[in-house]
Design a protein around this motif. Structure first.
Motif, PDB file in Angstrom:
ATOM      1  N   VAL A  24     102.611 -13.203  -4.650  1.00 52.78           N
ATOM      2  CA  VAL A  24     103.617 -13.778  -3.756  1.00 52.78           C
ATOM      3  C   VAL A  24     102.997 -14.850  -2.876  1.00 52.78           C
ATOM      4  O   VAL A  24     103.593 -15.888  -2.618  1.00 52.78           O
ATOM      5  N   GLN A  25     101.785 -14.595  -2.408  1.00 52.88           N
ATOM      6  CA  GLN A  25     101.140 -15.562  -1.528  1.00 52.88           C
ATOM      7  C   GLN A  25     101.057 -16.925  -2.182  1.00 52.88           C
ATOM      8  O   GLN A  25     101.166 -17.942  -1.518  1.00 52.88           O
ATOM      9  N   ILE A  26     100.816 -16.944  -3.486  1.00 56.05           N
ATOM     10  CA  ILE A  26     100.705 -18.247  -4.114  1.00 56.05           C
ATOM     11  C   ILE A  26     101.931 -18.562  -4.936  1.00 56.05           C
ATOM     12  O   ILE A  26     101.884 -19.414  -5.811  1.00 56.05           O
ATOM     13  N   GLY A  27     103.030 -17.876  -4.670  1.00 62.78           N
ATOM     14  CA  GLY A  27     104.303 -18.360  -5.166  1.00 62.78           C
ATOM     15  C   GLY A  27     104.916 -17.620  -6.332  1.00 62.78           C
ATOM     16  O   GLY A  27     106.028 -17.943  -6.716  1.00 62.78           O
TER      17      GLY A  27
END
Lengths: 179, 342, 233, 390
Positions: free
Chosen positions: D143-146
């Motif tokens: 999630v942090q990188i999309g």
């Protein structure tokens, strides 16, 4: 820069999961979509997940066993158990005996707004008066209403499940819930 | 041009306009429900909305009502006029795109001779709106998002256009209807039963078009302008309620329009094998065929969106300038050579 | 990186740590005040406060290069106890009036002052840790060790706001956790814990006894009821 | 300046001058961007004040304390059994693992040892909470990188592990199950088999993450070479856990300083990665999760029979002394320094949490990275806010 395999594999994972969710059935029934069955989520108000028997949902009080000994109240790390009681005289156990002095419980409140659900009170109770139950539907719109008295705690006694058997190799004895 | 009904020009245009206006919200509703709600949920072992209406179909109506009820908030420092106009500009670009999308021999709002050119020009209008939103919000995240969007959309406009060039060269027309006709009447080594969908001859162009469209639509892996976990929504961070709904509709409306462009240019559009290109019945069946093709293309767009992580801005630029643009130029050269040779 | 030879689980004497103790004692030299060893656990060194940096340096060059933590101990005996006794439940205890009572007799390595620095370092090659201590003087100042162990930076900031100990040479001693305008040093023993003061301890309530003048009467009533019941059945 | 005869020196000086002139002419002031305290990437309320030059970070300074609960102070007014209630809540994703070092430290001071059965079940629960914790990281990093989907997979499969923990302890997140001298209760019937099947599912989850993220070229492009931490820096900052091992330091407290749990009874290995970048940190954690499922499988096979409680007095008074015990928690080295005066409660507890040290490297590692990399690095360093703020 992107090479094919990793990216394609990723697409495969999501597609597989979608397939498994949409068509969870086996055999010829595979063609019937049944996402309700394939999804891992539980649609809460319609169906309810049963927590494990040991789940620490809420504390129930078996009032007959409580002697107002104050142990739970004093051991509580959050100071959320309030007990009041008074002493009364009770008839002797056998004939010819002297009248006994017993404790009568007047008030047993647990403030669930403060409670951290640690279970120390249940553990320290020497008379088997407090039990955990997996019941969880007791939310209140106002925080002050979370202070539950001994009648309410007593009602939860019905929902207390029996203690589970232990795995082989255990030396623990299975306790009994007073009913 | 044979018309379905012999109506005066203004009446015909009025009907078409009304239809187009109704189509845009509906299309974004379909996309959101099918892909954002349901497909994404299934890909994640969930059910998605399932309580409002049958299978949760009415959830979107509820969402729209929720957005409409919300207070219209402007940031205090915002440039109010620009702030208010931005979503309208973005949505206008989407609306204008729909003008040239054909759904049948006559089922098109305006059959422009330079349809492809027009579509490309109009689709880049949205950058303006996004930049306006990013600037006017008076928010650093929004500004970063707006600038990223500007850089990205400009970078990807080029491969998009260059990819389309291949199709245009092969079809020898800029008219979208003409492209459909060229595919319908085309032949693959003398076999003309299914026409010649350009995806077969222009596969590289199709890939480039899809990648560039993904970037144009700011979908993952190219969603840096919105990037929830970095920029918390980017250019639309300050928008609430109705204005956010406009952005949202524009996003999915444009996705639909690009899927439609792709199916017109590469998948044969509204034409059904076995029918004459001018057959009036295609005005009725065509939209259905188009919808199916569009959903197929959109499925891929969203499938990629739900699977991939996002690239970094510099990597995205590198990818556009160093990979996509040379590739698409090569594609044009190849197409030209083939065109001359055959 | 690590030495593959593992320590034997329970040898009677901890030769390895004793060797480390003597080695490090030698290199610390006269800055060492006192040391303590618990076999198979840890080694404690109490060093002179002026030589806090030197001690850290010496430990680092002896192979203890893994920084664990840095903190302090307040040996002041808290007047409030655990807030469960009635006499402490009311009113704040005045800081200035009370004589500061220190008891650091139970601490390993001893101690003379109220505040004591504490730092844990680890040697990956020896697979053993040391704990360095130093008595903080009245000026409440210690040399910073953040040049030696960069990780100590935040630990020193935390110690500064929690105990009020200053670190000489530390450029940014602003609070880490607390708001900038916060007054007091929460981990000092005389800092009152308000959460426990705003509310009386519920355990202080006791069972209400039967009033003495009623006891005989109640007893008689119960007995009468009991006997009549017995007779009836 | 004096060595003007040197041509290289001349070129260098003129380049410097040109740079300075550009900076004066285009006076581009740095922009301060506050990432957090309300920001999806800071899962919790960490704030990172970034000075940006364009999208490049000049200085990044983490600011915390939004969740400081003062556990060290609160522990001082509680008895030892009461403390575990609080300690549960430090790293709330792997809470059982928090209790263990505290209990072990108290046991060390009392010079008692839990019976072997208790130690084995402790180790199993410890590893289960490691799996539950790291599983969330594996998804959350996506999630942090999309990537949207991995985190849902993580929540889906973590739930199975949490259910196993709940079936034994009664608490999904806050087990409060460890007691001085043993455990609160024994495991219920049928649990071992269920746990085995869950471990199989967790391995499938690891494979899925491998396909979805580790093998994904976009993920690699985002993570490789981002936030490189060399081993000596990692040691100086006191980094621990997978962050240290990803820098190539072969150090695991489970193997190297086992405080008496059953890790030495099973066959497993410590994973390291030489790169020290975000990808290495992710990769090491993925391998660790998989390794943990194997550890649990082996432990389940050999739980010794016997009691689960040693003989301990009903009212626990810990003898005077000091003890520091640390264990390899999901996030890294978590240790408790207990100062006891022979009382019912500890006199002072210093809680050495892994995230506090792990995050203290942020200003060092974030110099000159891009804004998206800030998120990648934060995600890969993997902190729990309760673990920083305590």
């Amino acid at each position: 820069m992107p090479r094919l395999p990793g990216l394609i594999k990723g697409l495969g994972v999501t597609a597989r999961t979608a397939g498994r969710t949409l068509f969870p059935k086996r055999g010829w029934k595979t063609l019937i979509p049944a996402p309700q069955k394939g999804a891992v989520t539980v649609q809460y108000p319609h169906e309810k997940e049963a927590p494990p028997d040991r789940a620490r949902g809420v504390i129930a009080l078996h009032e007959e066993n409580c002697t107002a000994c104050m142990l739970c109240s004093r051991q509580c790390p959050d100071w959320c158990i309030y007990i009041e009681g008074h002493k009364v005289k009770a008839p002797p156990r056998r004939e010819g005996g002297k009248p006994r002095t017993v404790n009568m419980l007047d008030r047993f409140d647990i403030d669930y707004a403060l409670c951290m659900y640690c279970g120390i009170c249940v553990e320290v109770c020497p008379f088997d008066a407090l039990f955990w139950t997996p019941e969880y539907e007791y939310s209140e719109p106002r925080i002050a209403d979370l202070l539950h008295d001994k009648d309410r705690l007593g009602e939860w006694m019905e929902t207390v499940p029996d203690f589970l058997d232990y795995e082989t190799g255990s030396e623990q004895k299975v306790r009994k819930v007073p009913r | 041009m044979t018309t379905l009904l012999a109506l005066p020009y203004w009446q015909e245009t009025g009907i078409k306009l009304g239809l187009a206006l109704a189509v845009i919200p509906t299309t974004s509703l379909i996309l959101v429900y099918l892909f954002l709600f349901k497909m994404m949920a299934f890909m994640q072992s969930r059910l998605g909305p399932n309580d409002t209406g049958p299978y949760g179909t009415l959830q979107l109506i509820a969402e729209a009502i929720k957005f409409l009820q919300k207070e219209d908030i402007h940031p205090e420092q915002a440039d109010r006029r620009v702030f208010r106009m931005a979503p309208v500009v973005v949505l206008a670009s989407t609306f204008l795109l729909y003008v040239v999308l054909p759904a049948g021999p006559d089922a098109v709002v305006q059959n422009l001779d330079t349809g492809v050119f027009y579509a490309m020009a109009v689709s880049s209008l949205s950058v303006l709106g996004i930049l306006m939103a990013g600037w006017a919000s008076a928010n650093k995240y929004a500004l970063l998002g707006g600038l990223r969007a500007a850089g990205q959309l400009i970078a990807y406009e080029l491969p998009l256009i260059l990819a389309v060039m291949g199709v245009v060269i092969q079809a020898e027309t800029l008219n979208l209807q003409g492209i459909v006709e060229a595919q319908a009447t085309g032949e693959i080594f003398g076999f003309g039963a299914i026409g010649n969908p350009f995806i077969l001859t222009q596969f590289i162009a199709f890939l480039i078009f899809m990648i560039a469209a993904q970037a144009e639509l700011t979908q993952t892996p190219f969603d840096m302008p919105v990037a929830e976990t970095e920029l918390v929504g980017g250019f639309h961070i300050e928008y609430t309620g109705f204005r956010f709904l406009l952005f949202f509709m524009a996003e999915f409306g444009t996705a639909f329009a690009f899927a439609a462009l792709a199916s017109v240019m590469f998948l044969g559009g509204w034409w059904i094998p076995g029918f004459d290109v001018d057959d009036n019945i295609l005005n009725v069946l065509g939209p259905g065929v188009m919808l199916a093709k569009i959903l197929l293309v959109a499925f891929f767009i969203f499938w990629v969106r739900f699977t991939y992580p996002r690239l970094r801005e510099d990597q995205l630029q590198k990818f556009a300038w160093k990979v996509l643009i040379p590739l698409s130029l090569a594609n044009i050269v190849l197409t030209g050579i083939f065109k001359v040779v055959f | 990186m690590t030495d593959e030879t593992t320590i034997e689980e329970t040898p009677p004497a901890d030769d390895q740590r004793e060797r480390l103790l003597s080695d490090l004692s030698d290199s610390l030299g006269e800055i060492l005040v006192e040391s303590h060893l618990r076999p198979h656990e840890n080694i404690w060194f109490r060093v002179k406060i002026e030589a806090w940096q030197d001690a850290a340096m010496a430990a680092k060059s002896a192979g203890f290069e893994y920084f664990g933590f840095l903190s302090a101990i307040d040996w002041h005996i808290a007047p409030e106890g655990r807030y469960e006794d009635t006499e402490f439940d009311t009113g704040l205890v005045e800081e200035d009036d009370e004589p500061v009572e220190i008891d650091s007799s139970t601490g390993y390595g001893g101690g003379d002052t109220r505040f004591q620095m504490l730092m844990q370092l680890y040697s990956l090659s020896e697979q053993a840790g040391v704990i360095l201590k130093a008595d903080v003087g009245d000026d409440m100042t210690v040399d910073t060790v953040r040049e030696i162990f960069p990780g100590a930076d935040w630990h020193e900031r935390e110690t500064h706001e929690m105990f009020g100990i200053s670190f000489r040479g530390h450029p940014t001693l602003q609070p880490l956790y607390l708001p900038t305008e916060f007054e007091g040093h929460p981990l000092r023993k005389d800092f009152p814990l308000l959460a426990r003061q705003v509310k009386p301890w519920p355990g202080v309530v006791d069972i209400e006894e039967i009033p003495e003048h009623l006891e005989a009467q109640l007893e008689a009533e119960v007995m009468a009821a009991f006997e009549s019941n017995e007779g009836g059945s | 300046m004096t060595a003007t005869s040197d041509r290289e020196q001349m070129a260098y000086v003129s380049a410097q001058a040109a740079d300075a002139r550009v900076k004066v002419e285009l006076d581009t002031g740095d922009m301060t961007l506050n990432i957090g305290p309300q920001h999806p990437a800071t899962h919790g309320t960490l704030r990172i004040a970034c000075q940006l030059d364009g999208e490049q970070v000049v200085v990044a300074e983490p600011i915390m304390g939004y969740m400081h609960r003062g556990y060290e102070k609160l522990c001082e007014v509680r008895t030892y059994p009461q403390c575990t209630t609080l300690i549960n809540r430090i790293d709330w994703l792997g809470s059982f693992a928090n209790e263990v070092p505290f209990i072990l430290a108290a046991e060390r001071l009392m010079e008692i040892e839990a019976p072997p059965r208790a130690q084995w079940i402790r180790t199993i629960l410890f590893e289960l909470s490691r799996i539950a914790n790291l599983a969330l990281f594996l998804g959350d990093m996506g999630v942090q990188i999309g990537a949207l989907t991995p985190v849902f997979f993580a929540f889906r499969d973590r739930e199975r592990v949490l259910n196993q923990i709940e079936e034994v302890t009664g608490g999904r997140f806050h087990p409060n199950f460890d007691r001085i001298g043993g455990l609160k209760d024994d495991i219920p019937k049928g649990w071992i088999e269920e746990t085995r099947s869950v471990m199989v599912k967790m391995r499938t989850f690891c494979d899925e993450m491998e396909d979805l993220l580790v093998g994904n070229e976009i993920f690699q492009a985002r993570c490789r070479g981002v936030g490189v931490i060399p081993p000596e820096v990692a040691l100086g900052y006191g980094l621990s856990g997978a962050n240290l091992r990803a820098s190539g330091v072969d150090w695991d407290l489970r193997r190297d300083a086992n405080p008496g749990l059953a890790w030495d009874q099973v066959d497993w290995r410590v994973w390291t990665h030489p790169d020290g970048d975000s990808f290495a940190r992710y990769w090491v954690r993925l391998q660790e999760t998989r390794e943990a499922t194997h550890i649990v499988d082996q432990l389940l096979d050999g739980i010794p029979s016997g009691p689960i409680m040693a003989k301990v007095p009903r009212i626990i008074k810990v003898p005077a002394g000091e003890a520091y015990i640390s264990t390899e928690n999901p996030l890294g080295e978590m240790g408790y320094y207990i100062v006891s005066k022979g009382d019912l409660g500890p006199f002072r507890v210093k809680i050495r949490t892994p995230s506090f040290n792990n995050i203290s490297i942020v200003p060092w590692v974030m110099k000159g990275v891009y804004v998206p990399d800030v998120i990648t690095i934060l995600g890969s360093l993997y902190f729990i806010l309760g673990d920083i703020d305590r």
